[in-house]
Write a protein that holds these residues in place. Sequence first.
Motif, PDB file in Angstrom:
ATOM      1  N   ALA A 158       0.831  -1.209   0.000  1.00  0.00           N
ATOM      2  CA  ALA A 158       0.000   0.000   0.000  1.00  0.00           C
ATOM      3  C   ALA A 158       0.865   1.257   0.000  1.00  0.00           C
ATOM      4  O   ALA A 158       0.418   2.325  -0.440  1.00  0.00           O
ATOM      5  N   LEU A 159       2.100   1.128   0.490  1.00  0.00           N
ATOM      6  CA  LEU A 159       3.044   2.251   0.490  1.00  0.00           C
ATOM      7  C   LEU A 159       4.158   2.060  -0.521  1.00  0.00           C
ATOM      8  O   LEU A 159       4.611   3.034  -1.130  1.00  0.00           O
ATOM      9  N   ASP A 160       4.612   0.829  -0.685  1.00  0.00           N
ATOM     10  CA  ASP A 160       5.679   0.561  -1.659  1.00  0.00           C
ATOM     11  C   ASP A 160       5.050   0.292  -3.016  1.00  0.00           C
ATOM     12  O   ASP A 160       4.736  -0.850  -3.374  1.00  0.00           O
ATOM     13  N   THR A 161       4.843   1.355  -3.764  1.00  0.00           N
ATOM     14  CA  THR A 161       4.171   1.225  -5.066  1.00  0.00           C
ATOM     15  C   THR A 161       5.151   0.961  -6.193  1.00  0.00           C
ATOM     16  O   THR A 161       4.739   0.601  -7.302  1.00  0.00           O
ATOM     17  N   ASN A 162       6.441   1.143  -5.949  1.00  0.00           N
ATOM     18  CA  ASN A 162       7.446   0.918  -6.981  1.00  0.00           C
ATOM     19  C   ASN A 162       7.663  -0.589  -7.167  1.00  0.00           C
ATOM     20  O   ASN A 162       7.726  -1.348  -6.202  1.00  0.00           O
ATOM     21  N   GLN A 163       7.791  -1.004  -8.418  1.00  0.00           N
ATOM     22  CA  GLN A 163       8.012  -2.424  -8.698  1.00  0.00           C
ATOM     23  C   GLN A 163       9.342  -2.911  -8.138  1.00  0.00           C
ATOM     24  O   GLN A 163       9.464  -4.050  -7.686  1.00  0.00           O
ATOM     25  N   GLU A 164      10.338  -2.054  -8.149  1.00  0.00           N
ATOM     26  CA  GLU A 164      11.633  -2.422  -7.573  1.00  0.00           C
ATOM     27  C   GLU A 164      11.513  -2.640  -6.077  1.00  0.00           C
ATOM     28  O   GLU A 164      12.090  -3.589  -5.517  1.00  0.00           O
ATOM     29  N   GLU A 165      10.769  -1.789  -5.406  1.00  0.00           N
ATOM     30  CA  GLU A 165      10.590  -1.939  -3.964  1.00  0.00           C
ATOM     31  C   GLU A 165       9.819  -3.217  -3.648  1.00  0.00           C
ATOM     32  O   GLU A 165      10.121  -3.922  -2.674  1.00  0.00           O
ATOM     33  N   ARG A 166       8.805  -3.503  -4.446  1.00  0.00           N
ATOM     34  CA  ARG A 166       8.014  -4.710  -4.199  1.00  0.00           C
ATOM     35  C   ARG A 166       8.822  -5.982  -4.483  1.00  0.00           C
ATOM     36  O   ARG A 166       8.664  -6.988  -3.785  1.00  0.00           O
ATOM     37  N   ALA A 167       9.690  -5.945  -5.475  1.00  0.00           N
ATOM     38  CA  ALA A 167      10.469  -7.137  -5.815  1.00  0.00           C
ATOM     39  C   ALA A 167      11.527  -7.435  -4.762  1.00  0.00           C
ATOM     40  O   ALA A 167      11.755  -8.598  -4.400  1.00  0.00           O
ATOM     41  N   LYS A 168      12.189  -6.391  -4.244  1.00  0.00           N
ATOM     42  CA  LYS A 168      13.248  -6.585  -3.270  1.00  0.00           C
ATOM     43  C   LYS A 168      12.759  -6.543  -1.824  1.00  0.00           C
ATOM     44  O   LYS A 168      13.492  -6.950  -0.918  1.00  0.00           O
ATOM     45  N   GLY A 169      11.565  -6.015  -1.631  1.00  0.00           N
ATOM     46  CA  GLY A 169      11.051  -5.908  -0.268  1.00  0.00           C
ATOM     47  C   GLY A 169      11.742  -4.830   0.531  1.00  0.00           C
ATOM     48  O   GLY A 169      11.725  -4.870   1.775  1.00  0.00           O
ATOM     49  N   LYS A 170      12.317  -3.821  -0.126  1.00  0.00           N
ATOM     50  CA  LYS A 170      13.010  -2.732   0.543  1.00  0.00           C
ATOM     51  C   LYS A 170      12.472  -1.396   0.034  1.00  0.00           C
ATOM     52  O   LYS A 170      12.321  -1.213  -1.185  1.00  0.00           O
ATOM     53  N   THR A 171      12.224  -0.510   0.957  1.00  0.00           N
ATOM     54  CA  THR A 171      11.771   0.832   0.584  1.00  0.00           C
ATOM     55  C   THR A 171      12.964   1.640   0.113  1.00  0.00           C
ATOM     56  O   THR A 171      13.978   1.737   0.806  1.00  0.00           O
ATOM     57  N   VAL A 172      12.844   2.240  -1.072  1.00  0.00           N
ATOM     58  CA  VAL A 172      13.931   3.029  -1.652  1.00  0.00           C
ATOM     59  C   VAL A 172      13.689   4.521  -1.451  1.00  0.00           C
ATOM     60  O   VAL A 172      14.582   5.254  -1.026  1.00  0.00           O
ATOM     61  N   GLU A 173      12.482   4.977  -1.752  1.00  0.00           N
ATOM     62  CA  GLU A 173      12.129   6.388  -1.589  1.00  0.00           C
ATOM     63  C   GLU A 173      11.183   6.541  -0.407  1.00  0.00           C
ATOM     64  O   GLU A 173      10.503   5.594  -0.015  1.00  0.00           O
ATOM     65  N   CYS A 174      11.166   7.740   0.130  1.00  0.00           N
ATOM     66  CA  CYS A 174      10.300   8.010   1.285  1.00  0.00           C
ATOM     67  C   CYS A 174       8.853   8.037   0.813  1.00  0.00           C
ATOM     68  O   CYS A 174       8.427   8.955   0.101  1.00  0.00           O
ATOM     69  N   GLY A 175       8.104   6.981   1.200  1.00  0.00           N
ATOM     70  CA  GLY A 175       6.703   6.904   0.786  1.00  0.00           C
ATOM     71  C   GLY A 175       5.832   7.906   1.521  1.00  0.00           C
ATOM     72  O   GLY A 175       6.180   8.400   2.599  1.00  0.00           O
ATOM     73  N   ARG A 176       4.679   8.184   0.924  1.00  0.00           N
ATOM     74  CA  ARG A 176       3.768   9.169   1.500  1.00  0.00           C
ATOM     75  C   ARG A 176       2.337   8.671   1.364  1.00  0.00           C
ATOM     76  O   ARG A 176       1.939   8.195   0.299  1.00  0.00           O
ATOM     77  N   ALA A 177       1.585   8.793   2.445  1.00  0.00           N
ATOM     78  CA  ALA A 177       0.168   8.409   2.445  1.00  0.00           C
ATOM     79  C   ALA A 177      -0.551   9.244   3.491  1.00  0.00           C
ATOM     80  O   ALA A 177       0.078   9.918   4.324  1.00  0.00           O
TER      81      ALA A 177
END
Length: 352
Positions: A197-216
């Motif tokens: 719901a916060l990690d919308t980037n495909q790279e973040e979802r594939a690696k399971g690591k947050t890269v950029e500061c998400g916002r919600a």
Amino acid sequence: MADSNAPPVTNNNDPVAEISQKTAAVSLSAKAKEFKPTFNSKAPAFVPRSFAAKPAAAATGADAAAPAPKPMSISIGGAPKPAPAPAAAGAAAPAPTPAAAAPAAPAAPESKPKATPSPDPALNTIPESREADDDVLLDEHFKEHLNVIFIGHVDAGKSTLGGNILYLTEMVDKRTMEKYEREAKEAGRESWYLSWALDTNQEERAKGKTVECGRAYFETTKRRYTILDAPGHKNFVPSMLGGAAQADVGVLVISARKGEFETGFERGGQTREHALLAKTAGVRRLIVAINKMDDPTVKWDKERYDDIIAKLSPFLRTAGYPKSDLLFMPISGFTGAGVKDRVTSDVCPWYS
């Protein structure tokens, strides 16, 4: 010999001679009637009041010898009328004729007091309803706003906690969350679906690591919050600093699972660095969320909880956070226990 009937020669440059010549040529008709003004002989004589005769008073001395002024009369047309004779000396002046009494004004009819209509009870509820509507508008558009940043070591459960908050506050509907769960299961990351719901980037979802500061965003009855999901990996510290500079409150997420807390805190992990950087960036208050208390290695153990607090508290105080600016709480970001509502006594009887 010159002709006598010829017009006299005039000088064209002399305007006076020219005017004299034109005037001499004008002839008057001897048969014209003489103009005599006519007057209306029937018009009454006009006698001003200020010159009317007044009764003579007894005069003495030089005033008696002076002749009385003659009355003046003006007649427009016709023969003048004789002026009235002056009254004899000492004669009483005629009493003035009393003016006719003006007719009395009709008495105004007595005004009866108008009956005051009784107020409609339905109208009394209008101001209250308007006030209620105003309160609703104020609550919707003028809620207090806070920026909350989730910081901590990598794999502490920051994105999972943020995604579960969005789901519990109905900012993400159930159908969307089921879609994330299905996609995460297909990708072999079934336990990560809440973080999507916060990690919308495909790279973040594939690696399971947050890269950029998400916002919600999410709201409660009193406040409006912005979630800033900071990356926990040491390679993305600049992104974490960018989010911490915007935050009002920080949530330091700690994994209570055995081995993970020690990795993040004692072995050069990002727990210490994130706490120091948040204080430097201006985050004044810190909520320490002891996450993953439902893990099989913890099972809501009070000793594990107290051990983590005993190690964290001295460090946070030296980092600049007094005891009054710290709040410790046990939670489970995956199940939502202790996130929206307090942990029930049957799950965690020692925490109140």
